[in-house]
Design a protein around this motif. Structure first.
Motif, PDB file in Angstrom:
ATOM      1  N   GLN A   7       0.785  -1.376   0.106  1.00  0.00           N
ATOM      2  CA  GLN A   7       0.091   0.111   0.045  1.00  0.00           C
ATOM      3  C   GLN A   7       0.832   1.033  -0.029  1.00  0.00           C
ATOM      4  O   GLN A   7       1.414   1.666   1.049  1.00  0.00           O
ATOM      5  CB  GLN A   7      -0.715   0.032   1.338  1.00  0.00           C
ATOM      6  N   LEU A   8       1.044   1.889  -1.177  1.00  0.00           N
ATOM      7  CA  LEU A   8       1.938   3.147  -1.410  1.00  0.00           C
ATOM      8  C   LEU A   8       0.993   4.383  -0.960  1.00  0.00           C
ATOM      9  O   LEU A   8      -0.067   4.459  -1.420  1.00  0.00           O
ATOM     10  CB  LEU A   8       2.305   3.117  -2.715  1.00  0.00           C
ATOM     11  N   LEU A   9       1.748   4.950  -0.123  1.00  0.00           N
ATOM     12  CA  LEU A   9       0.933   6.329   0.297  1.00  0.00           C
ATOM     13  C   LEU A   9       1.502   7.297  -0.823  1.00  0.00           C
ATOM     14  O   LEU A   9       2.199   7.556  -1.133  1.00  0.00           O
ATOM     15  CB  LEU A   9       1.612   7.032   1.485  1.00  0.00           C
ATOM     16  N   ALA A  10       0.076   8.107  -1.102  1.00  0.00           N
ATOM     17  CA  ALA A  10       0.271   9.212  -2.166  1.00  0.00           C
ATOM     18  C   ALA A  10       0.813  10.474  -1.457  1.00  0.00           C
ATOM     19  O   ALA A  10       0.491  10.931  -0.376  1.00  0.00           O
ATOM     20  CB  ALA A  10      -1.179   9.493  -2.792  1.00  0.00           C
ATOM     21  N   GLY A  11       1.740  11.125  -2.447  1.00  0.00           N
ATOM     22  CA  GLY A  11       2.048  12.540  -1.882  1.00  0.00           C
ATOM     23  C   GLY A  11       3.159  12.449  -0.842  1.00  0.00           C
ATOM     24  O   GLY A  11       3.704  11.340  -0.596  1.00  0.00           O
ATOM     25  N   ASP A  12       3.734  13.598  -0.259  1.00  0.00           N
ATOM     26  CA  ASP A  12       4.437  13.665   0.803  1.00  0.00           C
ATOM     27  C   ASP A  12       4.076  13.970   1.891  1.00  0.00           C
ATOM     28  O   ASP A  12       2.809  14.554   2.130  1.00  0.00           O
ATOM     29  CB  ASP A  12       5.729  14.797  -0.029  1.00  0.00           C
TER      30      ASP A  12
ATOM     31  N   ARG B 191      -5.368  13.010   6.528  1.00  0.00           N
ATOM     32  CA  ARG B 191      -6.400  12.582   5.572  1.00  0.00           C
ATOM     33  C   ARG B 191      -5.713  12.982   3.956  1.00  0.00           C
ATOM     34  O   ARG B 191      -6.427  12.479   3.106  1.00  0.00           O
ATOM     35  CB  ARG B 191      -7.299  13.762   5.678  1.00  0.00           C
ATOM     36  N   THR B 192      -4.855  13.839   3.856  1.00  0.00           N
ATOM     37  CA  THR B 192      -4.220  13.943   2.493  1.00  0.00           C
ATOM     38  C   THR B 192      -3.457  13.200   1.763  1.00  0.00           C
ATOM     39  O   THR B 192      -3.355  12.990   0.797  1.00  0.00           O
ATOM     40  CB  THR B 192      -3.101  15.283   2.688  1.00  0.00           C
ATOM     41  N   ARG B 193      -3.166  11.960   2.516  1.00  0.00           N
ATOM     42  CA  ARG B 193      -2.850  10.644   2.058  1.00  0.00           C
ATOM     43  C   ARG B 193      -3.619   9.621   2.157  1.00  0.00           C
ATOM     44  O   ARG B 193      -2.926   8.176   2.109  1.00  0.00           O
ATOM     45  CB  ARG B 193      -1.337  10.623   2.516  1.00  0.00           C
ATOM     46  N   CYS B 194      -4.477   9.615   2.722  1.00  0.00           N
ATOM     47  CA  CYS B 194      -5.236   8.547   3.405  1.00  0.00           C
ATOM     48  C   CYS B 194      -6.323   7.943   2.050  1.00  0.00           C
ATOM     49  O   CYS B 194      -6.945   8.941   1.706  1.00  0.00           O
ATOM     50  CB  CYS B 194      -6.176   8.847   4.504  1.00  0.00           C
ATOM     51  N   PRO B 195      -6.185   6.821   1.541  1.00  0.00           N
ATOM     52  CA  PRO B 195      -7.109   6.226   0.687  1.00  0.00           C
ATOM     53  C   PRO B 195      -8.396   6.364   1.184  1.00  0.00           C
ATOM     54  O   PRO B 195      -9.437   5.930   0.191  1.00  0.00           O
ATOM     55  CB  PRO B 195      -6.520   4.955   0.418  1.00  0.00           C
TER      56      PRO B 195
END
Length: 341
Positions: free
Chosen positions: A276-281, A295-299
């Motif tokens: 599960q790769l996290l999006a963004g930094d 929340r900015t990286r949570c699917p």
């Protein structure tokens, strides 16, 4: 659940730093390195604290021992208000809690022999000891951490990284403290040496009855030595509980992502698993996201996550900071289920 009084407790602990060049400190931006941590550390246990770089682990470690002054919240040491200690009283109390630092070479004075480095705490806190008593205590501690007596007159630059960390461990333990905070003590060492140092710490904990806080970003290190685990993200807790519950029944999406990224030695199994790769930094701690900071990286994030901070669900043995997890599910350690929104 441990019903004894905690050795060290923190409630709403905050460490904020002012940054920028504005002449008025109040107008400078704030870095929220630690932003509302609640934790209890019980006698004889090891609490592991994990999270990616920049989440505030090392700042929290220093704040727990007042090496950095908290800007908010409370700290309680054996039922006493730790933040009320004045300079002289804090110095006297420091023999009860010590720290092992991340970089073994940088934490030792290069102008002192290893015996003198190890003896420094004794000279500060037990000045009544004779020179012979100090030397005897130093040699005993060197033997405990796997150093030879013939090495006592050598300087830190003559030792490997693993040996320097053994010197740092000896220096931290020579006063026989009750609590030892280990700030990523093996991150700068080779993998084979890491195992030796972790096993040494585990043996010393059993022998000396230590209480430990283990800071690490390597989940395998934390799993090997910890009784309980706290997962941090951007200065806040995400999931806290017994290590078996956190690792085997991870509930928070961030914890699940960290576990899925742990390397597997078997290449066949590694290819089969779902990473599960996290999006963004990682967001800036100067301007963290509203509501849930993850929340900015949570699917699973939704509009509700931006409107209000996450609520804590679960039991005292395993609780999760996520508003989307159903309380009745999270209390039983079952696979994660989210509310339909």
């Amino acid at each position: 659940m441990n019903t004894n009084q905690p050795l060290l407790s923190a409630r709403g602990l905050q460490v904020h730093f002012r940054v920028g060049k504005h002449p008025l400190p109040s107008r400078r931006q704030q870095v929220k390195a630690v932003d509302g941590i609640d934790l209890d550390i019980y006698r004889g246990e090891t609490l592991g604290i994990v999270g990616e770089s920049g989440c505030g682990k090392s700042t929290l470690a220093r704040a727990l021992l007042r090496l950095i002054e908290p800007t908010g919240g409370t700290l309680t040491w054996q039922g006493e208000n730790m933040l009320a200690y004045r300079k002289a009283e804090l110095k006297q109390k420091r023999r009860q809690f010590q720290m092992i630092f991340q970089d073994p070479s940088a934490s030792l004075n290069p102008r002192l022999t290893v015996a003198e480095c190890i003896a420094e705490p004794l000279l500060t806190h037990e000045p009544q000891l004779s020179r012979r008593d100090v030397e005897q205590r130093v040699l005993q501690m060197m033997d405990k951490v796997g150093l030879l007596a013939s090495q006592r007159n050598r300087y830190p630059h003559e030792f490997s990284g693993g040996q320097c960390q053994r010197v740092g461990i000896a220096r931290a333990l020579i006063l026989r403290p009750e609590l030892v905070v280990c700030d990523e003590p093996v991150s700068a060492l080779d993998v084979s040496v890491q195992a030796q140092v972790i096993n040494l710490l585990s043996d010393l904990q059993q022998e000396m009855g230590l209480t430990m806080v283990m800071i690490a970003h390597d989940l395998s290190v934390v799993r090997h030595i910890s009784d309980r685990v706290m997962v941090m993200y951007l200065g806040k807790p995400m999931e806290v509980g017994r290590y078996t519950r956190v690792f085997d029944h991870a509930q928070h999406p961030y914890t699940q992502a960290l576990l899925s990224a742990v390397p597997i030695a078997n290449p066949h199994l590694a290819r089969q698993r779902d990473v599960q790769l996290l999006a963004g930094d990682l967001p800036s701690p100067i301007n963290p996201p509203s509501g849930c900071v993850f929340r900015t990286r949570c699917p699973q994030a939704c509009d509700q996550c931006a409107e209000q901070p996450p609520t804590m669900t679960g039991t005292p043995e395993h609780h999760v900071y996520c508003s989307l997890i159903q309380p009745e599910i999270s209390t039983h350690g079952s696979p994660t289920r989210f509310l339909s929104l």
